[in-house]
Design a protein around this motif. Structure first.
Motif, short mmCIF file in Angstrom:
data_model
loop_
_atom_site.label_atom_id
_atom_site.label_comp_id
_atom_site.label_asym_id
_atom_site.label_seq_id
_atom_site.Cartn_x
_atom_site.Cartn_y
_atom_site.Cartn_z
N ARG A 56 0.83 -1.21 0.00
CA ARG A 56 0.00 0.00 0.00
C ARG A 56 0.86 1.26 0.00
NH1 ARG A 56 -3.03 0.68 5.43
NH2 ARG A 56 -0.99 1.51 5.99
N GLU A 57 1.89 1.28 0.84
CA GLU A 57 2.71 2.47 0.96
C GLU A 57 3.61 2.67 -0.27
OE1 GLU A 57 2.17 4.67 3.26
OE2 GLU A 57 0.68 3.34 4.16
N VAL A 60 1.51 4.32 -2.81
CA VAL A 60 1.46 5.75 -2.50
C VAL A 60 2.77 6.42 -2.92
CG1 VAL A 60 1.26 7.47 -0.66
CG2 VAL A 60 -0.19 5.43 -0.61
N GLY A 111 -3.84 2.09 -1.87
CA GLY A 111 -2.77 3.08 -1.99
C GLY A 111 -3.06 4.10 -3.07
N ALA A 375 5.38 7.71 3.09
CA ALA A 375 5.06 6.38 2.58
C ALA A 375 6.31 5.54 2.38
CB ALA A 375 4.29 6.50 1.27
#
Length: 431
Positions: A56-57, A60, A111, A375
């Motif tokens: 997810r990060e 991002v 994300g 992130a």
């Protein structure tokens, strides 16, 4: 819901109501307070969960700055609508699948949603404040709208606990969240066009986006004060982005240890404890957001207030590590709450500082750069801390409280942020 809308309408001008409604609906993600527990139920260990968080990060990280530049160059409304589409897809995938690859794809969609909304909506609020001649109220207004986000999180935690109590399981939380994201998409799609900001002519969109991005990066590289603002923001945000999810196994340990409704299923007891404690945390966070401008005024200088908050975060992480290592559940919960309150004092103060330091036509991109940097560090730390927790837990389920002590390592970036922020000279007040 009707009562919530009536309460939101008391926010004041129509757009302030719409901004508050956006934050309220955005945080009605009923699974947020239960995400780790839902993934643990599907057999994932903390390393796997940390890897999903990292996915997810990283998403991002890849999309954050381009999304901010796209918002400034192509129109902020379009990017906000795209963000909601990402959240809808994420909720459907998390709710309907147990396949680890599809869960990874859900985190990519999550994300994507985070990247396309993070700095963009704040830029829309700042644009509205400039149009209204109210830019000096930026900390108060942003704190107010953020308080509604936290209020939405409180309602979300209670509703999620209610779904577990009713026996519908974790999957229903994800599907219900997708429906709410659809309502928010409608809200955002009907924002007035003047909040989009200036846009290049057709045929110049890609070039305009690239030039916007390069101009903002040059501003960050050349302006030392802006670099310091970004580093301090990343230091406060990155560790907490990962740490906050570890409150869930702490609350699970509490729910399974207290003599509460012993005839209930463990999942129902967990739903009540996690829902109630998380709701209290978010309500306190909502109050903190509304008081951020008073906190800033108390120190007389936004930089002094920011330095104090970084120091408070560092101390809280250190004491949290000690509480977890000693197996002290109530102090650990209290320290998670302290960190959450600190975050919600920090964000309004930090957005106000960046709004003053960053170029007016690049503010969405500046905010996106900050989110991207946070992130990156969160993506690096999440799998590492998850691996350490698994190593100490040695396969025990539920994970013992003492095995969560490595969470304290997530406070290390704060030392970098504190070192970058020199105490302001006496009597200096930031304009």
């Amino acid at each position: 819901m009707a009562a919530m809308l009536r309460l939101l309408r008391s926010a004041g001008p129509p757009m302030l109501f719409r901004f508050s409604l956006y934050g309220f609906l955005k945080n009605l993600r009923f699974f947020d307070a239960f995400l780790v527990l839902a993934l643990r139920e599907r057999g994932l260990d903390f390393l796997a969960i940390g890897t999903l968080v990292a996915i997810r990060e990283v998403t991002v990280l890849v999309l954050e700055v381009p999304s901010g530049a796209l918002a400034d160059a192509l129109g902020r409304k379009r990017c906000m609508v795209a963000s909601m589409v990402g959240y809808i897809a994420s909720g459907l995938l998390l709710g309907l699948s147990s396949n680890v690859w599809l869960l990874g794809l859900a985190m990519v969609a999550y994300g994507f949603g985070d990247a396309f909304r993070s700095g963009t909506h704040k830029a829309m609020i700042l644009a509205w404040l400039r149009q209204q001649g109210r830019l000096d109220e930026r900390t108060r207004i942003y704190g107010y709208t953020r308080s509604w986000s936290q209020f939405g999180s409180a309602i979300s935690a209670l509703a999620g606990g209610g779904l577990l109590l009713a026996g519908t399981g974790y999957r229903s939380m994800f599907l219900a969240s997708s429906f709410v994201a659809t309502l928010n998409l409608i809200n955002l799609a009907t924002y007035p066009n003047e909040l989009d900001g200036a846009r290049p002519a057709k045929g110049q969109m890609i070039g305009g986006t690239y030039r916007q991005l390069m101009a903002t990066i040059r501003s960050v590289v050349r302006q030392g004060s802006l670099r310091t603002l970004l580093i301090s923001g990343v230091a406060v945000r990155s560790g907490y982005k990962v740490a906050k999810d570890y409150l869930q196994p702490v609350l699970q340990a509490l729910a399974l240890s207290v003599p509460l409704a012993l005839d209930w299923e463990p999942e129902q007891r967990i739903g009540v404890i996690v829902g109630v404690v998380s709701a209290a945390l978010f309500l306190l966070s909502s109050y903190a957001s509304r008081q951020a401008h008073r906190y800033e005024r108390h120190y007389g200088d936004p930089d002094r207030g920011a330095r104090a908050l970084i120091l408070q975060h560092a101390v809280a992480f250190a004491v949290l590590g000690a509480a977890l290592a000693l197996g002290l559940v109530w102090p650990a919960i209290a320290l998670f709450i302290v960190l959450a309150i600190g975050q919600n004092l920090w964000r309004p103060v930090q957005v106000g500082r960046l709004g003053l330091a960053g170029p007016e036509d690049q503010i969405a991109t500046v905010l996106s750069i900050e989110s991207q940097m946070a992130a990156f560090f969160a993506a690096c730390m999440a799998p590492a801390v998850g691996w350490l927790v698994d190593l100490v837990a040695d396969g025990r389920t539920p994970v013992p409280l003492t095995a969560l002590a490595p969470v304290a390592l997530l406070g290390l970036p704060l030392l970098v942020g504190l070192g970058r922020m020199r105490p302001p000279s006496p009597g200096r007040v930031t304009p």
